[in-house]
Design an enzyme around this catalytic site. Sequence first.
Site, short mmCIF file in Angstrom:
data_model
loop_
_atom_site.label_atom_id
_atom_site.label_comp_id
_atom_site.label_asym_id
_atom_site.label_seq_id
_atom_site.Cartn_x
_atom_site.Cartn_y
_atom_site.Cartn_z
N HIS A 1 62.73 -32.17 36.77
CA HIS A 1 62.06 -31.08 36.59
C HIS A 1 61.31 -30.44 37.78
O HIS A 1 60.08 -30.18 37.69
CB HIS A 1 61.14 -30.95 35.42
CG HIS A 1 61.76 -31.49 34.02
ND1 HIS A 1 60.89 -31.66 32.73
CD2 HIS A 1 63.06 -31.55 33.40
CE1 HIS A 1 61.88 -31.99 31.89
NE2 HIS A 1 62.94 -32.03 32.33
N TYR B 1 74.20 -29.11 54.99
CA TYR B 1 74.17 -30.12 54.19
C TYR B 1 73.76 -29.96 52.53
O TYR B 1 74.48 -30.47 51.78
CB TYR B 1 72.88 -30.92 54.55
CG TYR B 1 73.16 -31.66 55.83
CD1 TYR B 1 73.78 -32.84 55.89
CD2 TYR B 1 72.35 -31.08 56.86
CE1 TYR B 1 74.08 -33.44 57.04
CE2 TYR B 1 72.74 -31.73 58.20
CZ TYR B 1 73.41 -33.03 58.05
OH TYR B 1 73.60 -33.44 59.50
#
Length: 210
Positions: A95, A120
Amino acid sequence: MRTEHAAREAICRLGQSLFRRGLTYGSSGNISVRLDDGWLMTPTNVSLDELDPARLSRLDADGQLVSGDPPTKESFLHRAMYGERPGDGAVVHLHSTHAVAVSVLEGVDPADVLPPITAYYVMRVGRLPLVPYYPPGDRTLADAVAALAGRHHAVLLANHGPVVSGTSLSAAAAAIEELEETARLHLLLRGERVRLLTGAQVAALRPPAG
């Protein structure tokens, strides 16, 4: 494949690292690793900073608890990912603040929530679809995740957080951390003129289809 003992230790190390770097908090977030005959998962209502290798939830191939504490209440999310991704060996669900913030924004592309800010991100996450909101514990969320998991190893749950699978625990961790950092950058750059990777640049980074 790593031994079960090594997998238990690795889960606990990762949980502590994620918590201490502020990527999860309280008892939120969960981690799992696929075994030859089932899974190891983090228990319910336990901080990732306080995991005990001996008390991790050991589930059999049918998802039934064999030993350890009761598993995370979101174990069905992990099993939904594994069911569609037989080659993957670990799942991480957080979360994390910035990813959750992005998950509540109006006007995002539900097929690909975050833009290609860095190479990336494209290589480790790829496309990030948004799963519609479901209330906590709603098992139909597993069906929504499964519908996307065959084509995406990372999904973002609306008003909830990211779920990422990987070929290994380190791969899943690297991808979800890259996702969180890209979400942070996206929020920092909102309102600014940006230079995203071009379609050709993104295509060169992604593996060939099929």
